[in-house]
Design a protein around this motif. Structure first.
Motif, PDB file in Angstrom:
ATOM      1  N   UNK A 108       0.790  -1.115   0.117  1.00 50.08           N
ATOM      2  CA  UNK A 108      -0.037  -0.118   0.126  1.00 50.08           C
ATOM      3  C   UNK A 108       0.753   1.313  -0.024  1.00 50.08           C
TER       4      UNK A 108
ATOM      5  N   UNK B 205      -0.288   5.333  -0.541  1.00 52.96           N
ATOM      6  CA  UNK B 205      -0.362   6.132   0.768  1.00 52.96           C
ATOM      7  C   UNK B 205       0.593   7.240   0.851  1.00 52.96           C
TER       8      UNK B 205
ATOM      9  N   UNK C 116      -1.169   9.763  -1.537  1.00 53.04           N
ATOM     10  CA  UNK C 116      -2.428  10.312  -1.091  1.00 53.04           C
ATOM     11  C   UNK C 116      -2.501  10.659   0.197  1.00 53.04           C
ATOM     12  N   UNK C 117      -1.616  10.356   0.840  1.00 58.45           N
ATOM     13  CA  UNK C 117      -1.432  10.800   2.365  1.00 58.45           C
ATOM     14  C   UNK C 117      -1.266  12.324   2.669  1.00 58.45           C
TER      15      UNK C 117
ATOM     16  N   UNK D 230      -6.608  16.473  -3.602  1.00 55.32           N
ATOM     17  CA  UNK D 230      -7.363  17.218  -3.996  1.00 55.32           C
ATOM     18  C   UNK D 230      -6.592  17.891  -5.545  1.00 55.32           C
TER      19      UNK D 230
ATOM     20  N   UNK E  66     -12.937   7.066  -3.862  1.00 53.95           N
ATOM     21  CA  UNK E  66     -12.869   7.886  -2.511  1.00 53.95           C
ATOM     22  C   UNK E  66     -13.925   8.874  -2.582  1.00 53.95           C
TER      23      UNK E  66
ATOM     24  N   UNK F  28     -17.234   7.198  -1.974  1.00 45.88           N
ATOM     25  CA  UNK F  28     -17.109   7.001  -0.688  1.00 45.88           C
ATOM     26  C   UNK F  28     -17.473   7.812   0.372  1.00 45.88           C
ATOM     27  N   UNK F  29     -16.503   8.985   0.281  1.00 44.15           N
ATOM     28  CA  UNK F  29     -16.953  10.188   0.944  1.00 44.15           C
ATOM     29  C   UNK F  29     -18.470  10.669   0.738  1.00 44.15           C
TER      30      UNK F  29
ATOM     31  N   UNK G 177     -20.516  10.734   3.919  1.00 47.01           N
ATOM     32  CA  UNK G 177     -20.245  12.023   4.729  1.00 47.01           C
ATOM     33  C   UNK G 177     -20.649  13.082   3.593  1.00 47.01           C
TER      34      UNK G 177
ATOM     35  N   UNK H 191     -20.214  16.631   4.564  1.00 45.44           N
ATOM     36  CA  UNK H 191     -18.913  16.672   5.199  1.00 45.44           C
ATOM     37  C   UNK H 191     -18.621  18.213   5.608  1.00 45.44           C
TER      38      UNK H 191
ATOM     39  N   UNK I 296     -12.413  14.790   1.088  1.00 44.04           N
ATOM     40  CA  UNK I 296     -12.300  14.983   2.449  1.00 44.04           C
ATOM     41  C   UNK I 296     -12.278  13.821   3.513  1.00 44.04           C
ATOM     42  N   UNK I 297     -13.521  13.443   3.454  1.00 46.73           N
ATOM     43  CA  UNK I 297     -13.701  12.298   4.520  1.00 46.73           C
ATOM     44  C   UNK I 297     -12.629  11.162   4.400  1.00 46.73           C
ATOM     45  N   UNK I 298     -12.690  10.554   2.909  1.00 50.73           N
ATOM     46  CA  UNK I 298     -11.702   9.454   2.709  1.00 50.73           C
ATOM     47  C   UNK I 298     -10.338   9.952   3.118  1.00 50.73           C
ATOM     48  N   UNK I 299      -9.769  11.071   2.659  1.00 57.65           N
ATOM     49  CA  UNK I 299      -8.173  11.317   2.907  1.00 57.65           C
ATOM     50  C   UNK I 299      -7.983  11.480   4.370  1.00 57.65           C
TER      51      UNK I 299
ATOM     52  N   UNK J 181      -9.084   9.822   6.558  1.00 52.78           N
ATOM     53  CA  UNK J 181      -8.793   8.741   7.129  1.00 52.78           C
ATOM     54  C   UNK J 181      -7.805   7.753   6.603  1.00 52.78           C
ATOM     55  N   UNK J 182      -7.599   7.837   5.346  1.00 52.42           N
ATOM     56  CA  UNK J 182      -6.582   7.221   4.601  1.00 52.42           C
ATOM     57  C   UNK J 182      -5.208   7.922   4.604  1.00 52.42           C
ATOM     58  N   UNK J 183      -5.103   9.221   5.301  1.00 51.19           N
ATOM     59  CA  UNK J 183      -4.103  10.071   5.003  1.00 51.19           C
ATOM     60  C   UNK J 183      -3.251   9.744   6.404  1.00 51.19           C
TER      61      UNK J 183
ATOM     62  N   UNK K 156      -1.023   4.970   9.853  1.00 48.33           N
ATOM     63  CA  UNK K 156      -1.189   3.590   9.811  1.00 48.33           C
ATOM     64  C   UNK K 156      -2.421   3.142   9.535  1.00 48.33           C
TER      65      UNK K 156
ATOM     66  N   UNK L 272      -4.398   2.956   6.875  1.00 49.27           N
ATOM     67  CA  UNK L 272      -4.548   2.195   5.697  1.00 49.27           C
ATOM     68  C   UNK L 272      -4.100   0.739   5.874  1.00 49.27           C
TER      69      UNK L 272
END
Lengths: 107, 107
Positions: A11, A15, A18-19, A25, A95, A98-99, A103, A106, B12-15, B17-19, B22, B24
DNA sequence: CAGCATCCAGAACGATACTG
DNA sequence: CAGTATCGTTCTGGATGCTG
């Protein structure tokens, strides 16, 4: 590194990219735009710090996700996705979906 | 906020979390395990700081991605994915596939 | 226009030790 | 077993101003 007890690392590449705070964005804008310029991104993000934007762009270029194209006079330059970068878009869209699903409003 | 010039926020919501560093990886373990315990995660991650693990788990629970289940004596407890969390797995797998495709022997 | 330089506040994370 | 408490470091990213 034993894949049995530590099947991670896979991963990582995703990550890592994207992290970062703005990267997803930033990448998102390429879905509709294809070719994007520095000032456009500054504008679209609502005033991202140029230092940050620059570092994101550099990182994305170094990992081969975008490509920088010097075009025209006056330091005009553009960024466009590579194939590697294009393959990231569906993920971004998922993503987003999903968001949006979980949310919607959000904050 | 105008959706025309600033169509962000969706990701936003996804990032969020995934950002995190640990998260992911943590989530990844749920693909095969379904139910996971604190100590298992400590082990699987190769010794994540309990403080960090705890905060990740709390965040995941608060966003409704996992659910904590107190089970049995001796502070035994388990975590399992919610529907919301399950919907995240395909994304994780796509990220993994992408990473694998473009950074196979990713250091 | 496209950045780089400097400075800095704060968040994130690891190490270690301790508790219900 | 499942955390919490404390401490310290490192890393991030924002503000601002300057340059090719």
């Amino acid at each position: 590194m034993d894949t049995a007890t530590k099947p991670i690392g896979c991963l990582q590449a995703a990550t890592d990219i994207l992290g970062d705070k703005w990267t997803p964005h930033l990448l998102r804008y390429f879905i509709n735009e294809e070719i994007v310029r520095f000032c456009q991104l500054q504008d679209l993000t609502g005033g991202i710090n140029p230092r940050t934007l620059s570092s994101r762009l550099t990182a994305l270029e170094e990992t081969g996700i975008i490509k920088k194209i010097i075009s025209g006079p006056g330091s005009r330059c553009e960024y466009k996705l590579t194939a590697k970068g294009h393959d990231l878009l569906p993920i971004l869209q998922d993503m987003e979906a999903w968001s949006d699903k979980y949310a919607p409003s959000n904050a």
